[in-house]
Design a protein around this motif. Structure first.
Motif, PDB file in Angstrom:
ATOM      1  N   SER A  98      38.604  26.704  -2.779  1.00 50.26           N
ATOM      2  CA  SER A  98      38.114  26.938  -1.300  1.00 50.26           C
ATOM      3  C   SER A  98      36.533  26.521  -1.269  1.00 50.26           C
ATOM      4  O   SER A  98      36.091  26.069  -0.437  1.00 50.26           O
ATOM      5  CB  SER A  98      37.878  28.236  -0.689  1.00 50.26           C
ATOM      6  OG  SER A  98      37.264  28.939  -1.423  1.00 50.26           O
ATOM      7  N   ARG A  99      35.761  26.832  -2.662  1.00 44.31           N
ATOM      8  CA  ARG A  99      34.181  26.300  -2.413  1.00 44.31           C
ATOM      9  C   ARG A  99      34.002  25.029  -2.913  1.00 44.31           C
ATOM     10  O   ARG A  99      33.038  24.602  -2.888  1.00 44.31           O
ATOM     11  CB  ARG A  99      33.577  27.395  -3.270  1.00 44.31           C
ATOM     12  CG  ARG A  99      33.789  28.784  -2.880  1.00 44.31           C
ATOM     13  CD  ARG A  99      33.096  28.880  -1.468  1.00 44.31           C
ATOM     14  NE  ARG A  99      31.662  28.350  -1.603  1.00 44.31           N
ATOM     15  CZ  ARG A  99      30.929  29.073  -2.062  1.00 44.31           C
ATOM     16  NH1 ARG A  99      30.849  30.188  -2.638  1.00 44.31           N
ATOM     17  NH2 ARG A  99      29.537  28.487  -2.153  1.00 44.31           N
ATOM     18  N   ILE A 100      34.965  24.267  -3.804  1.00 42.15           N
ATOM     19  CA  ILE A 100      34.794  22.893  -4.142  1.00 42.15           C
ATOM     20  C   ILE A 100      34.651  22.152  -3.018  1.00 42.15           C
ATOM     21  O   ILE A 100      35.474  22.071  -2.424  1.00 42.15           O
ATOM     22  CB  ILE A 100      35.978  22.681  -5.018  1.00 42.15           C
ATOM     23  CG1 ILE A 100      35.802  23.309  -6.645  1.00 42.15           C
ATOM     24  CG2 ILE A 100      35.718  20.966  -5.824  1.00 42.15           C
ATOM     25  CD1 ILE A 100      36.815  23.056  -7.524  1.00 42.15           C
ATOM     26  N   ARG A 101      33.677  21.015  -3.185  1.00 47.52           N
ATOM     27  CA  ARG A 101      33.291  20.277  -1.958  1.00 47.52           C
ATOM     28  C   ARG A 101      33.403  18.638  -2.308  1.00 47.52           C
ATOM     29  O   ARG A 101      33.067  18.417  -3.665  1.00 47.52           O
ATOM     30  CB  ARG A 101      31.917  20.556  -1.277  1.00 47.52           C
ATOM     31  CG  ARG A 101      32.134  21.746  -0.829  1.00 47.52           C
ATOM     32  CD  ARG A 101      32.916  21.754   0.432  1.00 47.52           C
ATOM     33  NE  ARG A 101      32.819  23.193   1.281  1.00 47.52           N
ATOM     34  CZ  ARG A 101      33.669  24.016   1.194  1.00 47.52           C
ATOM     35  NH1 ARG A 101      34.515  24.220   0.315  1.00 47.52           N
ATOM     36  NH2 ARG A 101      33.505  25.236   1.663  1.00 47.52           N
ATOM     37  N   ARG A 102      33.896  17.731  -1.657  1.00 46.90           N
ATOM     38  CA  ARG A 102      33.626  16.404  -1.716  1.00 46.90           C
ATOM     39  C   ARG A 102      32.148  15.983  -1.888  1.00 46.90           C
ATOM     40  O   ARG A 102      31.429  16.356  -1.268  1.00 46.90           O
ATOM     41  CB  ARG A 102      34.388  15.554  -0.969  1.00 46.90           C
ATOM     42  CG  ARG A 102      36.067  15.656  -0.851  1.00 46.90           C
ATOM     43  CD  ARG A 102      36.539  14.915   0.229  1.00 46.90           C
ATOM     44  NE  ARG A 102      38.123  14.391   0.232  1.00 46.90           N
ATOM     45  CZ  ARG A 102      38.542  13.901  -0.653  1.00 46.90           C
ATOM     46  NH1 ARG A 102      38.196  12.941  -1.242  1.00 46.90           N
ATOM     47  NH2 ARG A 102      40.131  14.050  -0.516  1.00 46.90           N
ATOM     48  N   ILE A 103      31.691  15.204  -2.829  1.00 47.22           N
ATOM     49  CA  ILE A 103      30.614  14.626  -2.890  1.00 47.22           C
ATOM     50  C   ILE A 103      30.493  13.290  -2.029  1.00 47.22           C
ATOM     51  O   ILE A 103      29.618  12.806  -1.381  1.00 47.22           O
ATOM     52  CB  ILE A 103      29.831  14.194  -4.164  1.00 47.22           C
ATOM     53  CG1 ILE A 103      29.738  15.648  -4.933  1.00 47.22           C
ATOM     54  CG2 ILE A 103      28.947  13.350  -4.127  1.00 47.22           C
ATOM     55  CD1 ILE A 103      29.258  15.484  -6.228  1.00 47.22           C
ATOM     56  N   TYR A 159      33.696  10.161  -0.363  1.00 50.73           N
ATOM     57  CA  TYR A 159      35.113   9.747   0.009  1.00 50.73           C
ATOM     58  C   TYR A 159      35.336   8.382  -0.280  1.00 50.73           C
ATOM     59  O   TYR A 159      34.902   7.342   0.003  1.00 50.73           O
ATOM     60  CB  TYR A 159      35.264   9.922   1.652  1.00 50.73           C
ATOM     61  CG  TYR A 159      35.054  11.239   1.888  1.00 50.73           C
ATOM     62  CD1 TYR A 159      36.235  12.249   2.257  1.00 50.73           C
ATOM     63  CD2 TYR A 159      33.848  11.716   2.499  1.00 50.73           C
ATOM     64  CE1 TYR A 159      36.006  13.279   2.954  1.00 50.73           C
ATOM     65  CE2 TYR A 159      33.579  13.216   2.865  1.00 50.73           C
ATOM     66  CZ  TYR A 159      34.948  13.827   2.893  1.00 50.73           C
ATOM     67  OH  TYR A 159      34.725  15.274   3.528  1.00 50.73           O
ATOM     68  N   GLN A 203      36.123   9.344  -7.380  1.00 55.54           N
ATOM     69  CA  GLN A 203      36.125  10.364  -6.401  1.00 55.54           C
ATOM     70  C   GLN A 203      35.309  11.659  -7.089  1.00 55.54           C
ATOM     71  O   GLN A 203      35.834  12.091  -8.080  1.00 55.54           O
ATOM     72  CB  GLN A 203      37.557  10.774  -5.922  1.00 55.54           C
ATOM     73  CG  GLN A 203      37.455  11.801  -4.888  1.00 55.54           C
ATOM     74  CD  GLN A 203      36.722  11.622  -3.792  1.00 55.54           C
ATOM     75  OE1 GLN A 203      36.701  10.649  -2.994  1.00 55.54           O
ATOM     76  NE2 GLN A 203      35.614  12.608  -3.486  1.00 55.54           N
ATOM     77  N   TRP A 219      33.765  15.550  -6.966  1.00 50.59           N
ATOM     78  CA  TRP A 219      33.832  16.686  -6.476  1.00 50.59           C
ATOM     79  C   TRP A 219      32.642  17.701  -7.009  1.00 50.59           C
ATOM     80  O   TRP A 219      32.247  17.436  -8.361  1.00 50.59           O
ATOM     81  CB  TRP A 219      35.284  17.598  -6.586  1.00 50.59           C
ATOM     82  CG  TRP A 219      36.245  16.545  -6.101  1.00 50.59           C
ATOM     83  CD1 TRP A 219      36.899  15.807  -7.023  1.00 50.59           C
ATOM     84  CD2 TRP A 219      37.167  16.981  -5.213  1.00 50.59           C
ATOM     85  NE1 TRP A 219      38.146  15.068  -6.250  1.00 50.59           N
ATOM     86  CE2 TRP A 219      38.168  15.891  -5.090  1.00 50.59           C
ATOM     87  CE3 TRP A 219      36.882  17.681  -3.917  1.00 50.59           C
ATOM     88  CZ2 TRP A 219      39.074  15.983  -3.938  1.00 50.59           C
ATOM     89  CZ3 TRP A 219      37.856  17.390  -2.791  1.00 50.59           C
ATOM     90  CH2 TRP A 219      38.808  16.344  -2.965  1.00 50.59           C
ATOM     91  N   LYS A 220      32.244  18.494  -6.335  1.00 50.70           N
ATOM     92  CA  LYS A 220      31.010  19.395  -6.806  1.00 50.70           C
ATOM     93  C   LYS A 220      31.524  20.889  -7.009  1.00 50.70           C
ATOM     94  O   LYS A 220      32.240  21.402  -5.807  1.00 50.70           O
ATOM     95  CB  LYS A 220      29.725  19.246  -6.092  1.00 50.70           C
ATOM     96  CG  LYS A 220      29.726  19.576  -4.643  1.00 50.70           C
ATOM     97  CD  LYS A 220      28.446  19.432  -4.144  1.00 50.70           C
ATOM     98  CE  LYS A 220      28.304  19.693  -2.595  1.00 50.70           C
ATOM     99  NZ  LYS A 220      27.160  19.478  -1.967  1.00 50.70           N
ATOM    100  N   PRO A 229      30.063  24.361  -6.856  1.00 54.95           N
ATOM    101  CA  PRO A 229      28.517  24.953  -6.474  1.00 54.95           C
ATOM    102  C   PRO A 229      28.002  25.900  -7.694  1.00 54.95           C
ATOM    103  O   PRO A 229      29.008  26.630  -8.304  1.00 54.95           O
ATOM    104  CB  PRO A 229      28.999  26.094  -5.253  1.00 54.95           C
ATOM    105  CG  PRO A 229      29.962  24.951  -4.574  1.00 54.95           C
ATOM    106  CD  PRO A 229      30.921  24.424  -5.761  1.00 54.95           C
ATOM    107  N   ILE A 253      43.242  19.297  -6.868  1.00 59.27           N
ATOM    108  CA  ILE A 253      42.371  18.490  -6.537  1.00 59.27           C
ATOM    109  C   ILE A 253      42.541  17.058  -6.690  1.00 59.27           C
ATOM    110  O   ILE A 253      42.270  16.255  -6.029  1.00 59.27           O
ATOM    111  CB  ILE A 253      40.927  19.037  -6.688  1.00 59.27           C
ATOM    112  CG1 ILE A 253      40.567  20.398  -5.992  1.00 59.27           C
ATOM    113  CG2 ILE A 253      39.738  17.954  -6.295  1.00 59.27           C
ATOM    114  CD1 ILE A 253      39.502  21.074  -6.220  1.00 59.27           C
TER     115      ILE A 253
END
Length: 233
Positions: free
Chosen positions: A30-35, A37, A66, A68-69, A71, A122
């Motif tokens: 839930s905390r991993i985010r796209r850098i 697209y 693609q 992903w980061k 945090p 992911i």
């Protein structure tokens, strides 16, 4: 104070249990985010320490991958399940005892079970940082070595002048820093950096160190070539 610490230790032990492993997995996901697209990426990459990359590096990578980061707070949470902040700091010198080693084994076991599941959900195939020597990366690199997901360092340090090698060696020796590389591939800017890491630091075997140049310079040259040049004065 002791009661509070014992209670905290019990909570950590419960969170580390097999029963709550799916909860930890869902939290990390839930905390991993796209850098970026990317509609048709050649590869998916999980980026650690994203704010610490030189400007232009991740932008260049995003052209074909693609990204992903993860945090820093999530990495900190995972470490906190096993270690105190002081113990994480000891990874700089790797001055550890048997108690620390037992915690390290538990942490690596957790990550090597967690990482492939997250990667499958992911869609990334490697983990990338810009400096393997950050304490929070040391054990993650070890854990990756026990999975099919390689740990890669696109190292932000660049020792251009070989005459300064002695200074850096003496500095790290005085601080008793552990400079061993536990990941799969260490990418550096120039041959001098490779020589420094191989011959002076014995960080890893030469075949694990790759001279790749500077991504942000590639991006700068591309922009210069695309910019119209005016001959007017």
């Amino acid at each position: 104070m002791r009661i509070k610490q014992r209670l905290l230790d019990r909570v950590k032990k419960l969170l580390r249990s097999t029963l709550l492993f799916p909860v930890i997995e869902l939290y990390v996901l839930s905390r991993i985010r796209r850098i970026n697209y990317h509609s048709n990426p050649e590869i998916g990459i999980l980026v650690l320490d994203a704010p610490r990359f030189w400007p232009g590096d991740l932008e260049r990578l995003s052209e074909r991958a693609q990204l992903w980061k993860l945090p820093a707070s999530v990495s900190g949470f995972l470490h906190a399940l096993f270690f105190s902040p002081q113990e994480v700091g000891r990874l700089r010198t790797y001055d550890v005892d048997s108690d620390f080693t037992n915690k390290e084994e538990g942490f690596i076991r957790c990550i090597k079970n967690l990482l492939p599941r997250i990667a499958e959900s992911i869609g990334f195939t490697c983990v990338l940082t810009c400096n393997y020597r950050y304490p929070q990366n040391r054990l993650l690199a070890k854990a990756c070595r026990q999975t099919p997901i390689p740990f890669i360092d696109l190292n932000r340090e660049s020792k251009q002048d070989k005459h300064l090698n002695g200074y850096f060696v003496a500095k790290d020796k005085a601080a008793r820093f552990d400079v061993s590389f536990n990941g799969n591939a260490l990418c550096v800017y120039n041959e001098n950096m490779k020589t420094l890491l191989c011959e002076s630091f014995s960080a890893t075997a030469p075949e694990n160190i790759h001279v790749v140049g500077i991504l942000r310079t590639d991006l700068l040259m591309k922009r210069i070539q695309a910019t119209p040049v005016s001959l007017e004065r």
